[in-house]
Design a protein around this motif. Sequence first.
Motif, PDB file in Angstrom:
ATOM      1  N   ALA A 133      11.744 -63.088 -53.813  1.00 34.31           N
ATOM      2  CA  ALA A 133      12.088 -64.321 -53.096  1.00 34.31           C
ATOM      3  C   ALA A 133      12.613 -64.012 -51.696  1.00 34.31           C
ATOM      4  N   GLU A 134      13.455 -63.014 -51.568  1.00 33.61           N
ATOM      5  CA  GLU A 134      14.000 -62.660 -50.255  1.00 33.61           C
ATOM      6  C   GLU A 134      12.909 -62.133 -49.329  1.00 33.61           C
ATOM      7  N   ARG A 164       9.302 -63.125 -44.642  1.00 31.36           N
ATOM      8  CA  ARG A 164       7.945 -63.293 -44.098  1.00 31.36           C
ATOM      9  C   ARG A 164       7.764 -64.686 -43.495  1.00 31.36           C
ATOM     10  N   ASP A 165       8.288 -65.719 -44.194  1.00 26.74           N
ATOM     11  CA  ASP A 165       8.180 -67.087 -43.691  1.00 26.74           C
ATOM     12  C   ASP A 165       8.938 -67.252 -42.372  1.00 26.74           C
ATOM     13  N   GLU A 166      10.135 -66.657 -42.269  1.00 28.66           N
ATOM     14  CA  GLU A 166      10.907 -66.732 -41.033  1.00 28.66           C
ATOM     15  C   GLU A 166      10.186 -66.021 -39.896  1.00 28.66           C
ATOM     16  N   ALA A 167       9.603 -64.871 -40.180  1.00 24.81           N
ATOM     17  CA  ALA A 167       8.880 -64.129 -39.149  1.00 24.81           C
ATOM     18  C   ALA A 167       7.663 -64.924 -38.676  1.00 24.81           C
ATOM     19  N   LYS A 168       6.976 -65.571 -39.623  1.00 21.79           N
ATOM     20  CA  LYS A 168       5.812 -66.380 -39.261  1.00 21.79           C
ATOM     21  C   LYS A 168       6.244 -67.572 -38.405  1.00 21.79           C
ATOM     22  N   ALA A 169       7.363 -68.209 -38.750  1.00 17.52           N
ATOM     23  CA  ALA A 169       7.866 -69.351 -37.982  1.00 17.52           C
ATOM     24  C   ALA A 169       8.262 -68.911 -36.574  1.00 17.52           C
ATOM     25  N   ASP A 170       8.888 -67.741 -36.451  1.00 12.77           N
ATOM     26  CA  ASP A 170       9.254 -67.221 -35.133  1.00 12.77           C
ATOM     27  C   ASP A 170       8.022 -66.942 -34.285  1.00 12.77           C
ATOM     28  N   ASP A 171       6.992 -66.380 -34.902  1.00 15.97           N
ATOM     29  CA  ASP A 171       5.751 -66.103 -34.177  1.00 15.97           C
ATOM     30  C   ASP A 171       5.100 -67.395 -33.694  1.00 15.97           C
TER      31      ASP A 171
END
Length: 90
Positions: free
Chosen positions: A41-42, A47-54
């Motif tokens: 889960a972490e 990965r989701d945060e990195a994708k949102a930042d990109d």
Amino acid sequence: MGALKPWHIIVLVVVLILLFGAKKLPDAARGLGRSLRILKAETKNLRDEAKADDEMDSKADAQHARKPAATIEGEAVSQPARDKTHEDGR
């Protein structure tokens, strides 16, 4: 060579039962399963945060690219004009 044979698994199970006991093995397996779920889960959250930042970075780059050249030049020219007014004391 290197293949896991059925008797290897049997020996491993017997050793684990002798070391930890039959009562503690299920608890240890549950704890390991919980830890792996938390780790999964972490990792997904990171990965989701990195994708949102990109995505945010690419949107900002796209907005900057759409800015008219006259505005960019106007900002660059108007900056020294503002500095002169501060030097004169006005």
